[in-house]
Design a protein around this motif. Structure first.
Motif, PDB file in Angstrom:
ATOM      1  N   ARG A  89       0.964  -1.321   0.105  1.00 61.08           N
ATOM      2  CA  ARG A  89       0.089   0.224   0.103  1.00 61.08           C
ATOM      3  C   ARG A  89       1.216   1.133   0.160  1.00 61.08           C
ATOM      4  NH1 ARG A  89      -1.439  -3.319   3.975  1.00 61.08           N
ATOM      5  NH2 ARG A  89      -0.323  -1.666   5.532  1.00 61.08           N
ATOM      6  N   PRO A  90       1.294   2.293  -1.236  1.00 64.51           N
ATOM      7  CA  PRO A  90       1.965   2.599  -1.699  1.00 64.51           C
ATOM      8  C   PRO A  90       2.409   3.843  -0.603  1.00 64.51           C
ATOM      9  CG  PRO A  90       1.580   1.936  -3.453  1.00 64.51           C
ATOM     10  CD  PRO A  90       1.170   1.420  -2.454  1.00 64.51           C
ATOM     11  N   LEU A  91       2.775   4.670  -0.339  1.00 59.62           N
ATOM     12  CA  LEU A  91       3.218   6.335  -1.178  1.00 59.62           C
ATOM     13  C   LEU A  91       4.232   6.717  -2.409  1.00 59.62           C
ATOM     14  CD1 LEU A  91       2.474   9.415   0.349  1.00 59.62           C
ATOM     15  CD2 LEU A  91       5.003   9.175   1.834  1.00 59.62           C
ATOM     16  N   LEU A  92       3.052   6.846  -2.979  1.00 64.43           N
ATOM     17  CA  LEU A  92       3.975   6.975  -4.626  1.00 64.43           C
ATOM     18  C   LEU A  92       4.395   8.537  -4.742  1.00 64.43           C
ATOM     19  CD1 LEU A  92       0.921   5.853  -6.225  1.00 64.43           C
ATOM     20  CD2 LEU A  92       3.385   4.614  -5.634  1.00 64.43           C
ATOM     21  N   LEU A  93       5.456   8.846  -4.427  1.00 63.90           N
ATOM     22  CA  LEU A  93       6.225  10.631  -4.617  1.00 63.90           C
ATOM     23  C   LEU A  93       6.448   9.952  -6.386  1.00 63.90           C
ATOM     24  CD1 LEU A  93       8.659  10.766  -1.806  1.00 63.90           C
ATOM     25  CD2 LEU A  93       6.715  11.388  -1.768  1.00 63.90           C
ATOM     26  N   LEU A  94       5.407  10.695  -6.911  1.00 67.59           N
ATOM     27  CA  LEU A  94       5.458  10.367  -8.638  1.00 67.59           C
ATOM     28  C   LEU A  94       4.670  11.753  -9.056  1.00 67.59           C
ATOM     29  CD1 LEU A  94       4.374   7.059  -8.998  1.00 67.59           C
ATOM     30  CD2 LEU A  94       6.685   7.813  -9.320  1.00 67.59           C
ATOM     31  N   GLU A  95       5.001  12.472 -10.438  1.00 65.45           N
ATOM     32  CA  GLU A  95       3.958  13.346 -10.758  1.00 65.45           C
ATOM     33  C   GLU A  95       2.843  13.142 -11.202  1.00 65.45           C
ATOM     34  OE1 GLU A  95       5.275  16.773 -11.466  1.00 65.45           O
ATOM     35  OE2 GLU A  95       6.540  16.247 -10.149  1.00 65.45           O
ATOM     36  N   ASP A  96       1.573  14.208 -11.015  1.00 62.58           N
ATOM     37  CA  ASP A  96       0.235  13.523 -10.986  1.00 62.58           C
ATOM     38  C   ASP A  96       0.001  12.983 -12.081  1.00 62.58           C
ATOM     39  OD1 ASP A  96      -0.020  15.098  -8.750  1.00 62.58           O
ATOM     40  OD2 ASP A  96      -0.689  17.085  -9.765  1.00 62.58           O
ATOM     41  N   VAL A 115       7.733   3.888  -2.401  1.00 57.35           N
ATOM     42  CA  VAL A 115       8.121   4.694  -3.837  1.00 57.35           C
ATOM     43  C   VAL A 115       8.203   6.050  -4.871  1.00 57.35           C
ATOM     44  CG1 VAL A 115       7.335   3.819  -6.158  1.00 57.35           C
ATOM     45  CG2 VAL A 115       6.212   2.766  -4.188  1.00 57.35           C
ATOM     46  N   VAL A 116       9.870   5.637  -4.923  1.00 57.52           N
ATOM     47  CA  VAL A 116      10.022   6.930  -5.641  1.00 57.52           C
ATOM     48  C   VAL A 116      10.318   7.241  -7.074  1.00 57.52           C
ATOM     49  CG1 VAL A 116      11.818   8.618  -5.547  1.00 57.52           C
ATOM     50  CG2 VAL A 116      11.036   7.208  -3.021  1.00 57.52           C
ATOM     51  N   GLY A 117      10.374   7.996  -7.927  1.00 59.78           N
ATOM     52  CA  GLY A 117      10.197   8.298  -9.011  1.00 59.78           C
ATOM     53  C   GLY A 117      11.257   9.808  -9.284  1.00 59.78           C
ATOM     54  N   LEU A 118      11.139  10.138 -10.520  1.00 60.65           N
ATOM     55  CA  LEU A 118      11.144  11.307 -10.575  1.00 60.65           C
ATOM     56  C   LEU A 118      10.284  12.143 -11.101  1.00 60.65           C
ATOM     57  CD1 LEU A 118      13.783  13.542 -11.693  1.00 60.65           C
ATOM     58  CD2 LEU A 118      13.052  12.906 -14.579  1.00 60.65           C
ATOM     59  N   ALA A 119      10.427  12.787  -9.799  1.00 57.38           N
ATOM     60  CA  ALA A 119       8.762  13.585  -9.287  1.00 57.38           C
ATOM     61  C   ALA A 119       9.411  15.198  -8.640  1.00 57.38           C
ATOM     62  CB  ALA A 119       7.847  13.022  -8.594  1.00 57.38           C
ATOM     63  N   PRO A 120       9.805  15.806  -9.764  1.00 60.42           N
ATOM     64  CA  PRO A 120      10.020  17.038  -9.419  1.00 60.42           C
ATOM     65  C   PRO A 120       9.329  18.285  -8.600  1.00 60.42           C
ATOM     66  CG  PRO A 120      10.858  17.072 -11.842  1.00 60.42           C
ATOM     67  CD  PRO A 120      10.001  16.225 -10.576  1.00 60.42           C
ATOM     68  N   SER A 121       7.310  18.259  -8.740  1.00 62.82           N
ATOM     69  CA  SER A 121       6.620  18.320  -7.435  1.00 62.82           C
ATOM     70  C   SER A 121       6.894  17.402  -6.119  1.00 62.82           C
ATOM     71  CB  SER A 121       5.474  18.380  -8.185  1.00 62.82           C
ATOM     72  OG  SER A 121       5.105  17.251  -8.336  1.00 62.82           O
ATOM     73  N   ARG A 122       7.008  16.731  -5.967  1.00 62.60           N
ATOM     74  CA  ARG A 122       6.963  15.621  -4.941  1.00 62.60           C
ATOM     75  C   ARG A 122       8.446  16.172  -4.112  1.00 62.60           C
ATOM     76  NH1 ARG A 122       2.163  16.341  -6.197  1.00 62.60           N
ATOM     77  NH2 ARG A 122       0.811  15.016  -6.794  1.00 62.60           N
ATOM     78  N   LEU A 123       9.871  15.935  -4.520  1.00 62.04           N
ATOM     79  CA  LEU A 123      11.361  15.816  -4.043  1.00 62.04           C
ATOM     80  C   LEU A 123      11.188  16.940  -3.000  1.00 62.04           C
ATOM     81  CD1 LEU A 123      12.831  13.585  -6.763  1.00 62.04           C
ATOM     82  CD2 LEU A 123      11.466  12.900  -4.502  1.00 62.04           C
ATOM     83  N   ASP A 124      10.307  17.479  -2.848  1.00 62.44           N
ATOM     84  CA  ASP A 124      10.887  18.795  -1.826  1.00 62.44           C
ATOM     85  C   ASP A 124      10.916  18.339   0.177  1.00 62.44           C
ATOM     86  OD1 ASP A 124       7.503  18.485  -0.550  1.00 62.44           O
ATOM     87  OD2 ASP A 124       7.591  20.337  -2.072  1.00 62.44           O
ATOM     88  N   TYR A 125      10.974  19.611   0.877  1.00 71.16           N
ATOM     89  CA  TYR A 125      11.420  18.708   1.939  1.00 71.16           C
ATOM     90  C   TYR A 125       9.758  17.818   2.485  1.00 71.16           C
ATOM     91  CZ  TYR A 125      11.891  18.930   6.922  1.00 71.16           C
ATOM     92  OH  TYR A 125      12.588  18.273   8.136  1.00 71.16           O
ATOM     93  N   ASN A 126       8.825  18.849   2.445  1.00 69.38           N
ATOM     94  CA  ASN A 126       7.429  17.787   3.447  1.00 69.38           C
ATOM     95  C   ASN A 126       7.332  16.506   3.280  1.00 69.38           C
ATOM     96  OD1 ASN A 126       7.111  20.317   5.138  1.00 69.38           O
ATOM     97  ND2 ASN A 126       5.375  21.591   3.338  1.00 69.38           N
TER      98      ASN A 126
END
Length: 261
Positions: A89-96, A115-126
């Motif tokens: 049941r993932p937390l997805l760090l992906l673009e919309d 799950v981490v991908g190339l997601a410029p809008s998701r790879l901030d501190y928060n």
């Protein structure tokens, strides 16, 4: 140049090899059309995670490339297979634009994977801090790939997801499970689809990243490995290969012209 074994299949990287952003590289569309006439089997293997496979297919068609949707093998698809296999049941760090590919996946809390991908809008501190907290609670870390950078234009490189995956590993004391290139299992999916799983030496991998495209599984499986000097390529990259490459070309079009004059 001559190849070690007559090619029956070619695995093509996409971004940086065939195009940059929304612009095909010079003569790449015509080169792919010429390659089609040789009868060699072609699959497109990509670590692109900013778009769903459907959007990526449409993007390539709009640029003029000739391909079938079933010829695309993406790290997003590999990640989804892994999520289903492990009941994550993932937390997805992906673009919309990539999220619709996971619309049928249970993403409810408590998450048991990040799950981490190339997601410029998701790879901030928060977002990264939220991922860290989920990992500290016991979740597993899945890196769609570990590319350090990508070609954001013909002259500029930008950070890839690799440094962010590494940061989460260091903070959480967990090792990421990687599912995209250059994972051996990823290449094996494409080889099996071509019916060439038992003939990897008759398949070439073509890409602009000597490590993420041409290292790891591509090297271990014994694929012929061709580097193109476009996209993220920088002078001297050839010498970063652990095992000498089978060829290096100024572009994908130059490779096709050389192999099939």
């Amino acid at each position: 140049m001559s190849v070690k074994t007559k090619l029956k299949g070619i695995l093509l990287d996409i971004s940086g090899t065939l195009h940059i952003n929304y612009t095909p590289l010079p003569n790449a569309v015509a080169a792919l059309a010429k390659l089609r006439t040789t009868g060699v089997k072609i699959r497109f293997v990509t670590n692109s995670t900013k778009l769903t496979d459907e959007l990526l297919f449409t993007k390539l068609i709009d640029m003029g490339f000739e391909l079938d949707r079933t010829e695309i093998f993406s790290s997003l698809s590999a990640a989804k297979q892994e999520i289903k296999r492990r009941n994550y049941r993932p937390l997805l760090l992906l673009e919309d634009d990539a999220l619709p590919q996971f619309s049928d996946i249970d993403q409810s809390e408590p998450h048991n994977a990040v799950v981490v991908g190339l997601a410029p809008s998701r790879l901030d501190y928060n977002h990264m801090n939220r991922a860290f907290q989920v990992l500290r609670s016991g979740a597993e870390l899945v890196g769609i790939h570990r590319a350090r950078y990508f070609a954001s234009s013909e002259r500029e490189l930008s950070l890839g997801p690799g440094p962010f995956v590494t940061a989460l590993e260091a903070a959480s004391d967990k090792q990421a499970h990687l599912v995209g290139k250059p994972a051996k299992a990823f290449y094996q999916l494409a080889l099996a689809d071509m019916g060439l799983l038992d003939e990897p030496e008759a398949v070439a991998m073509v890409g602009d990243d000597v490590l993420a495209d041409l290292g790891g599984g591509a090297q271990d499986l014994g694929l012929q490995r061709f580097l193109v000097r476009t996209g993220k390529y920088r002078s001297g990259d050839e010498h970063k290969a652990e095992v000498p490459l089978d060829g290096a070309f100024d572009s994908f079009a130059a490779m096709v012209h050389d192999l099939y004059p």
